[in-house]
Design an enzyme around this catalytic site. Structure first.
Site, PDB file in Angstrom:
ATOM      1  N   CYS A 127       0.886  -1.195   0.089  1.00 49.75           N
ATOM      2  CA  CYS A 127      -0.030  -0.102   0.133  1.00 49.75           C
ATOM      3  C   CYS A 127       0.775   1.299  -0.113  1.00 49.75           C
ATOM      4  CB  CYS A 127      -1.106  -0.031   1.337  1.00 49.75           C
ATOM      5  SG  CYS A 127      -2.402   1.117   0.996  1.00 49.75           S
ATOM      6  N   ASP A 196      -3.799   0.778   9.973  1.00 47.92           N
ATOM      7  CA  ASP A 196      -4.929   1.583   9.826  1.00 47.92           C
ATOM      8  C   ASP A 196      -5.320   1.720  11.449  1.00 47.92           C
ATOM      9  OD1 ASP A 196      -5.201   1.824   7.046  1.00 47.92           O
ATOM     10  OD2 ASP A 196      -6.950   2.938   7.952  1.00 47.92           O
TER      11      ASP A 196
END
Ligand code: RUB
Length: 309
Positions: A127, A196
């Site tokens: 990512c 996250d």
């Protein structure tokens, strides 16, 4: 611009992922609340307070997984409502301090994490994480000769943003499709990803595919590092809450899906990596084993406040 429109515009940029990445959305939300507080024209502190809660709700409603958003909003909106001006100044000061400490945290994570990088290492990342890239860029700047393997990170291809940043830094990088991770894992010395959410048990919620990479790294005995600011830890998980995994639209995976009658696309944006696959979590307050996550939440985030909401 009308104060609510400004908040709605920021919320829309977060929802559409024009602003994305847990750290960046937290900073954008803090900055938006500060702008909102600055522009708010109200007569009473009660009205001010309820307007701030309304704006916070609009921002919170954008991406359900990232705890950075709720932690940032909670830190910015923590004030004693005595009068409108005092409340306004408190929000401005809280937002400035959150943004400043969040930027310093990324630098510090880079310093701490890069000590675990050796000269000649090949690092795999997934990512696009500013915290993970801080570890990589700090190692590079300190003179270590490193090479990076970056995944595409379908369906939104955040890996393309990552290779753009690595190109600017002049770090030799290879781009792979997500499914090539096992094929290259034997060449990898260290996996570095962002977060996250980190739960009270030390498990990691990060971009879909992270758990597969961790499993592969575990099987190949490759070190797996998470780079995360302390505001990515979730107080609510201590209270037993599960992390909501955002499911995004089918069109992101399969444009033209509507022509299929029997096909449904699943598009979970994040997955959960068990703490047993994580070697170290590099935060701005130190490199910790995942088992210490509970302490980070308790000491840094004041988790008992969560019980009230
Ligand atoms: C981004 C993602 C990142 C973390 C950490 O997902 O999973 O790894 O948010 O990033 P999305 P950072 O693109 O769906 O927002 O370290 O920059 O906060």
């Amino acid at each position: 611009m009308n104060p609510t429109d400004q908040v709605k515009e920021t919320a829309q940029k977060i929802r559409s992922m024009e602003i994305r990445g847990a750290g960046r959305i937290a900073i954008a939300a803090a900055a938006s609340l500060k702008e909102f507080a600055l522009a708010l024209d109200v007569d009473s502190v009660e009205e001010f307070d309820s307007e701030i809660r309304r704006a916070a709700g609009i921002l919170l409603d954008t991406r359900p997984t990232a705890v950075s958003l709720s932690n940032a909003i909670r830190m910015v909106t923590r004030y004693e409502p005595s009068d409108v001006e005092a409340a306004r100044q408190a929000i401005i000061a809280n937002a400035d301090s959150f943004i400043d400490s969040s930027q310093k945290a990324v630098e510090r994570i880079g310093k701490i994490g890069s000590r675990r990088v050796s000269d000649g290492d090949t690092i795999l990342t997934h990512c696009n994480s500013l915290a993970a890239l801080s570890v990589i860029s700090t190692a590079h700047r300190s003179g270590k000769k490193i090479r990076v393997i970056a995944t595409e990170s379908r369906p939104r291809y955040q890996g393309i943003t990552t290779i753009g940043m690595l190109e600017e830094l002049g770090i030799p990088t290879e781009l792979i499709v997500d499914s090539a991770v096992r094929s290259v894992m034997n060449d990898v010395d260290l996996v570095v990803v962002g977060a996250d959410v980190i739960t009270a048990s030390g498990s990691l919620v990060n971009k879909i595919g992270t758990a597969q990479i961790a499993l592969c790294a575990h099987e190949a005995r490759t070190s797996f590092m998470v780079a995360a600011e302390t505001y990515k830890f979730s107080p609510r998980t201590i209270l037993g809450e599960m992390v909501t995994i955002e499911e995004r639209g089918a069109e992101e995976v399969l444009p033209g899906i509507s022509k299929y009658k029997c096909i449904r696309v699943r598009n979970p944006a994040f997955d959960v990596t068990p703490h047993s696959y994580i070697d170290v979590i590099c935060t701005e307050v130190g490199a910790i084993p995942p088992e210490m996550s509970y302490l980070i939440i308790k000491e840094r985030l004041g988790w008992e406040l969560e019980e009230e909401s």
